[in-house]
Design a protein around this motif. Structure first.
Motif, short mmCIF file in Angstrom:
data_model
loop_
_atom_site.label_atom_id
_atom_site.label_comp_id
_atom_site.label_asym_id
_atom_site.label_seq_id
_atom_site.Cartn_x
_atom_site.Cartn_y
_atom_site.Cartn_z
N LYS A 361 0.83 -1.21 0.00
CA LYS A 361 0.00 0.00 0.00
C LYS A 361 0.87 1.27 0.00
N LYS A 362 1.90 1.23 0.80
CA LYS A 362 2.81 2.39 0.86
C LYS A 362 3.53 2.57 -0.48
N MET A 363 3.95 1.46 -1.06
CA MET A 363 4.68 1.48 -2.32
C MET A 363 3.80 2.04 -3.45
N TRP A 364 2.54 1.63 -3.49
CA TRP A 364 1.63 2.09 -4.54
C TRP A 364 1.22 3.54 -4.34
N ASN A 365 1.29 4.01 -3.10
CA ASN A 365 0.88 5.39 -2.80
C ASN A 365 2.08 6.34 -2.79
N SER A 366 3.12 5.98 -3.53
CA SER A 366 4.32 6.81 -3.60
C SER A 366 4.65 7.12 -5.05
N GLY A 367 5.59 8.00 -5.27
CA GLY A 367 5.97 8.37 -6.63
C GLY A 367 5.02 9.36 -7.23
N ASP A 368 5.15 9.55 -8.54
CA ASP A 368 4.32 10.54 -9.24
C ASP A 368 2.90 10.04 -9.48
N SER A 369 2.74 8.73 -9.65
CA SER A 369 1.41 8.15 -9.94
C SER A 369 0.90 7.42 -8.71
N LYS A 370 0.35 8.16 -7.77
CA LYS A 370 -0.07 7.57 -6.50
C LYS A 370 -1.43 6.89 -6.65
N ILE A 371 -1.48 5.64 -6.22
CA ILE A 371 -2.72 4.88 -6.22
C ILE A 371 -2.99 4.44 -4.78
N VAL A 372 -4.15 4.79 -4.26
CA VAL A 372 -4.51 4.42 -2.90
C VAL A 372 -5.23 3.08 -2.92
N LEU A 373 -4.66 2.08 -2.24
CA LEU A 373 -5.24 0.74 -2.18
C LEU A 373 -5.97 0.52 -0.86
N SER A 374 -7.00 -0.31 -0.92
CA SER A 374 -7.73 -0.67 0.29
C SER A 374 -8.03 -2.16 0.26
N GLU A 375 -8.11 -2.78 1.46
CA GLU A 375 -8.41 -4.20 1.55
C GLU A 375 -9.86 -4.47 1.11
N CYS A 376 -10.06 -5.61 0.46
CA CYS A 376 -11.40 -6.01 0.01
C CYS A 376 -12.04 -6.91 1.06
N ASN A 377 -12.16 -6.43 2.25
CA ASN A 377 -12.69 -7.26 3.34
C ASN A 377 -14.08 -7.80 2.99
#
Length: 851
Positions: A361-377
């Motif tokens: 989650k931290k990795m995907w929410n970094s850099g120029d193209s930030k993507i916020v991930l959430s668990e599919c509980n």
């Protein structure tokens, strides 16, 4: 863009709580081999294409995928999946088989030690699919697989579209192949049985064979595999899986940025920001149904009807976005697509899995193209199933999960998992990428041009470790290896492998007389150009302009003399005879030249290296010659290097029935490169002709400045080395060397690639790192990791060698047993330290118990 969705409760999916029913939810039924089509149990048809991953995705790649999406028929699903898998058994089995060739057929080789080393390395590779590769690399060995899948209820649509997508991917060098059931089974079997791929001893197993008489889905779950569904995670075969999905995307993104979502390749977090275990990333794409397109239009129209003051900048940005969307739908007749992206993260236990999820989650929410991930509980099982190739369906997309985003094709293409690390080709040498991907390289088989290369590494940068690895692997698989050594870097590996090690010195000379191996006048004529150049190099002026002015005439006289002398002396000819013949001409310039040959003739200080019968025997297939003993006599050293390679060349040229290749290594080449014009000419000739005779030449030097000087000028030999070396290894260097490399303009280096060169590391007992430029010109950072056994087989460290000898003497054991004992003692010491003992106390306890 931001989206919220409500998860469905677990009880809606009670049927898949039981393992024996889980397979019913896998769509694969049977396969039509003639048309390459899967028939599915949900009354659909599908095609799966396995493709080469992109090393770095370009705008052209984005356009290719965009065009595929634009022609996607109604009611058809396109899935793009990246699978992070661990079953590297085929690769390692092939490597083992290839490298046991010589030990199974060679005389004089320490076959037991060789086979033990190979088996130990194979077990090491297998072990590192389950545990961290090393202390500094918490990730595991993996291979990544890219799949494109299409699925439809219409067989006619599938038949037509499979040709379109195949040709589109082929034209953009994705190298698509139709994925048949055995390979599909191998991939899906691991995702559904992640622990069942291992034997009890930790080695990897082959996936059970595909059975045409049984439904495919009934072959994908092992009989011992348990599947348990929880709200927060899945537990499959004692592995935990947590699924993630984006809840917001960046307003601007580029496909080339998405590659870093697979793991960082540069920066301070490269070893931590990784997928540490198996993973599955899948993008599901289908045309947005007409009713949902109208709903999207209504929503954006409603946004435009709202009023807001200019101070509400975020609202104004949303409003501007809505205007753009309506413009594209109404005026440009563009089509919206439903886009669903899933990330499945694996882990050994719940704690480590949750830690991995936070890293991702931290990795995907970094850099120029930030993507916020959430668990599919609560819907992990639903998301996981619909992430598998050909398993997505309309109910999931629009009713059960309903978590898709509405995007245009050019937006979707920026969020697809297409990039991965280069996987190499034939595994003679095995490395790992910074993200843990296994990379196999063969300098001969993986290049369509020449096989040469060079290594640039500062002292302590790992050059000896890399070269020893090259020697061991190349020799063990059956090729010849010749090494020009310095400082005994290769002595241990050569002696262990039963090769010939020659220490050159004035006190212990051996003859390299090139004429004693010439059997016929025809052979002489074939070699006279080289031999005349060699003799001229011995006696010509060190001033390049002066030497070039006299070269043509004096070489012609040398050739005349050699032919005349051979008629009377045959293979007894030597340089002394040539000198005397030239002196007898009474021409001042020839007499002067002849006198300059005196050191290499009878009575001269180097007489024994050039007189009598040649004592250098190339019958051994592993030979190393140590030049440190003649380092101070540069004229002798350079002439012996030329002669040694001449004898190697003779062996190459004159063995038409030879089936193996020849690896030639010039270590510490900076000691002679660019310092002797005649030696540079010789290197130039050798590099240009090596491929013709199945040879690879590797030079190793300490700085790029040895090839390219401080003014950016490149010598003739340096130019030839660069242009005739498809393999370039840049290990740890000082900043001056990196700056020269960049300023030389010999390589098209992006800012990212320059940073790669500057970031190269060497961690003793962990890994040595280098940037490789491969024959296609791609550049990547690779790491050499090895098990402790191989380290002790090849170590040049004096303390290590003393420890091994001490153990061998005390316990009266051979090299193999002494290495195993030392490795066991190291493990025992680590255990004592973990239990609170100091390192000194631990060492004392272990060695006291041993003795």
């Amino acid at each position: 863009m931001h989206k919220e969705y409500t998860s469905l409760p677990t009880h809606e999916f009670n049927k898949i709580y039981k393992r024996y029913k889980f397979s019913d939810f896998l769509n694969y039924s049977f396969y039509d081999f003639e048309n390459n089509i899967y028939y599915n149990n949900d009354d659909t048809f599908g095609v799966i294409l396995e493709c080469s991953t992109r090393i770095k995705a370009s705008i052209k790649t984005s356009q290719t995928i965009e065009n595929i999406i634009k022609i996607l028929p109604n009611d058809m699903f396109l899935q793009v999946s990246m699978l992070g898998l661990k079953n590297i058994k085929d690769t390692i089995d092939f490597w083992q088989q290839e490298h046991k060739r010589r030990s199974n057929n060679s005389v004089g080789l320490n076959s037991e030690l060789c086979n033990n080393t190979i088996e130990s390395m194979a077990k090491f590779y297998y072990r590192k699919t389950k545990e961290p590769i090393c202390m500094n690399m918490p990730t595991t060995f993996k291979k990544n697989v890219l799949l494109f899948s299409i699925k439809s209820k219409s067989l006619d649509k599938i038949m037509e579209f499979k040709e379109n997508i195949y040709n589109s991917l082929l034209s953009d060098s994705f190298h698509p192949t139709f994925l048949e059931p055995q390979k599909l089974k191998t991939y899906i079997y691991e995702l559904l049985n992640p622990n069942a791929i291992y034997d009890s001893d930790g080695t990897l197993k082959h996936t059970p064979k595909y059975n045409k008489e049984q439904l495919i889905n009934k072959q994908l779950i092992n009989t011992t595999t348990e599947i348990k569904i929880h709200d927060e995670y899945l537990n499959i075969d004692n592995k935990n899986i947590i699924t993630l999905t984006p809840i917001s995307y960046p307003s601007e993104a580029f496909l080339s940025d998405f590659g870093e979502k697979l793991g960082n390749t540069i920066g301070s977090s490269i070893n931590n920001n990784q997928f540490r275990d198996n993973f599955l990333i899948t993008a599901n794409i289908t045309k947005l149904p007409e009713g949902r397109t109208k709903a999207a239009k209504r929503n954006h129209t409603m946004i435009l009807s709202q009023k807001a003051f200019p101070i509400f900048r975020k609202f104004l940005k949303v409003r501007e976005e809505s205007e753009g969307i309506l413009e594209r739908i109404d005026n440009n007749n563009e089509t919206l697509y439903a886009f669903d992206l899933n990330v499945c993260v694996y882990g050994n236990d719940l704690k480590s899995t949750k830690e991995s999820v936070e890293i991702v989650k931290k990795m995907w929410n970094s850099g120029d193209s930030k993507i916020v991930l959430s668990e599919c509980n609560s819907i992990h099982q639903l998301v996981f199933l619909n992430s598998l190739p050909l398993n997505v369906n309309e109910e999931y997309m629009f009713d059960l999960a309903d978590k898709y985003f509405s995007f245009f094709p050019n937006q979707i293409t920026q969020f697809l998992p297409l990039e991965s690390d280069w996987s190499g080709g034939n595994p003679n040498l095995i490395f790992t990428s910074r993200r843990g991907n296994i990379v196999g390289i063969d300098l001969f088989k993986d290049s369509e041009t020449s096989y040469n290369g060079y290594i640039v590494a500062s002292s302590g940068g790992g050059k000896s470790v890399l070269l020893n690895n090259l020697v061991f692997n190349t020799y063990c698989k059956g090729d010849r290896v010749f090494i020009l050594d310095y400082d005994n870097s290769f002595r241990r590996i050569v002696e262990i492998l039963g090769g010939q090690y020659i220490n050159l010195s004035l006190e212990n000379p051996i003859s390299f007389n090139p004429f004693s191996d010439i059997q016929t006048l025809k052979d002489l004529i074939d070699e006279e150009e080289y031999l005349s150049s060699f003799i001229y190099a011995l006696g010509c002026s060190n001033n390049k302009e002066e030497a070039e002015k006299e070269e043509k005439y004096i070489k012609s006289k040398i050739i005349e003399s050699v032919r005349a002398l051979y008629n009377s002396l045959g293979s007894n000819l030597e340089i002394t005879n040539i000198r005397d013949k030239l002196k007898s001409t009474n021409e001042p310039k020839l007499i002067y030249f002849a006198e300059s040959l005196r050191n290499y003739c009878k009575g001269g200080v180097y007489e024994k290296f050039f007189s009598g019968r040649c004592q250098f025997n190339v019958e051994k297939e592993l030979i190393a010659v140590e030049f440190k003993g003649v380092e101070d006599q540069t004229d002798l050293r350079d002439s012996l290097i030329m002669l040694l390679t001449y004898h190697m060349k003779q062996m190459m040229y004159n063995n038409d029935d030879r089936k193996n290749n020849i690896q030639i290594i010039f270590d510490e080449a900076h000691r002679f490169l660019g310092k002797n014009p005649r030696m540079d000419d010789f290197i130039d000739n050798a590099y240009r002709r090596a491929r013709k005779y199945g040879a690879s030449i590797i030079i190793a030097t300490q700085s790029f400045g040895d090839i390219c000087n401080s003014k950016g000028e490149v010598s003739r030999a340096g130019e030839t080395i660069i242009s005739n070396s498809p393999w370039k290894f840049f290990m740890r260097q000082n900043e001056e060397s990196v700056a020269l490399l960049v300023e030389s303009n010999k390589f098209a280096l992006s800012n990212h690639e320059v940073q790669l060169l500057r970031d190269v590391k060497m961690y003793k007992d962990n890994y040595s790192e280098f940037v490789l430029i491969n024959p296609e010109g791609f550049k990547f950072a690779l790491r050499l990791v090895m098990d402790r056994y191989f380290y002790y087989v090849t170590t040049t460290n004096m303390n290590d060698k003393v420890r091994l000898k001490t153990i061998a003497d005390i316990f009266n054991v051979n090299t193999h047993e002494s290495i195993n004992l030392l490795i066991q003692y190291e493990k025992d010491i680590d255990n004592y330290v973990k239990n609170g003992f100091t390192i000194i106390e631990a060492v004392e306890k272990v060695y006291k118990n041993a003795i």
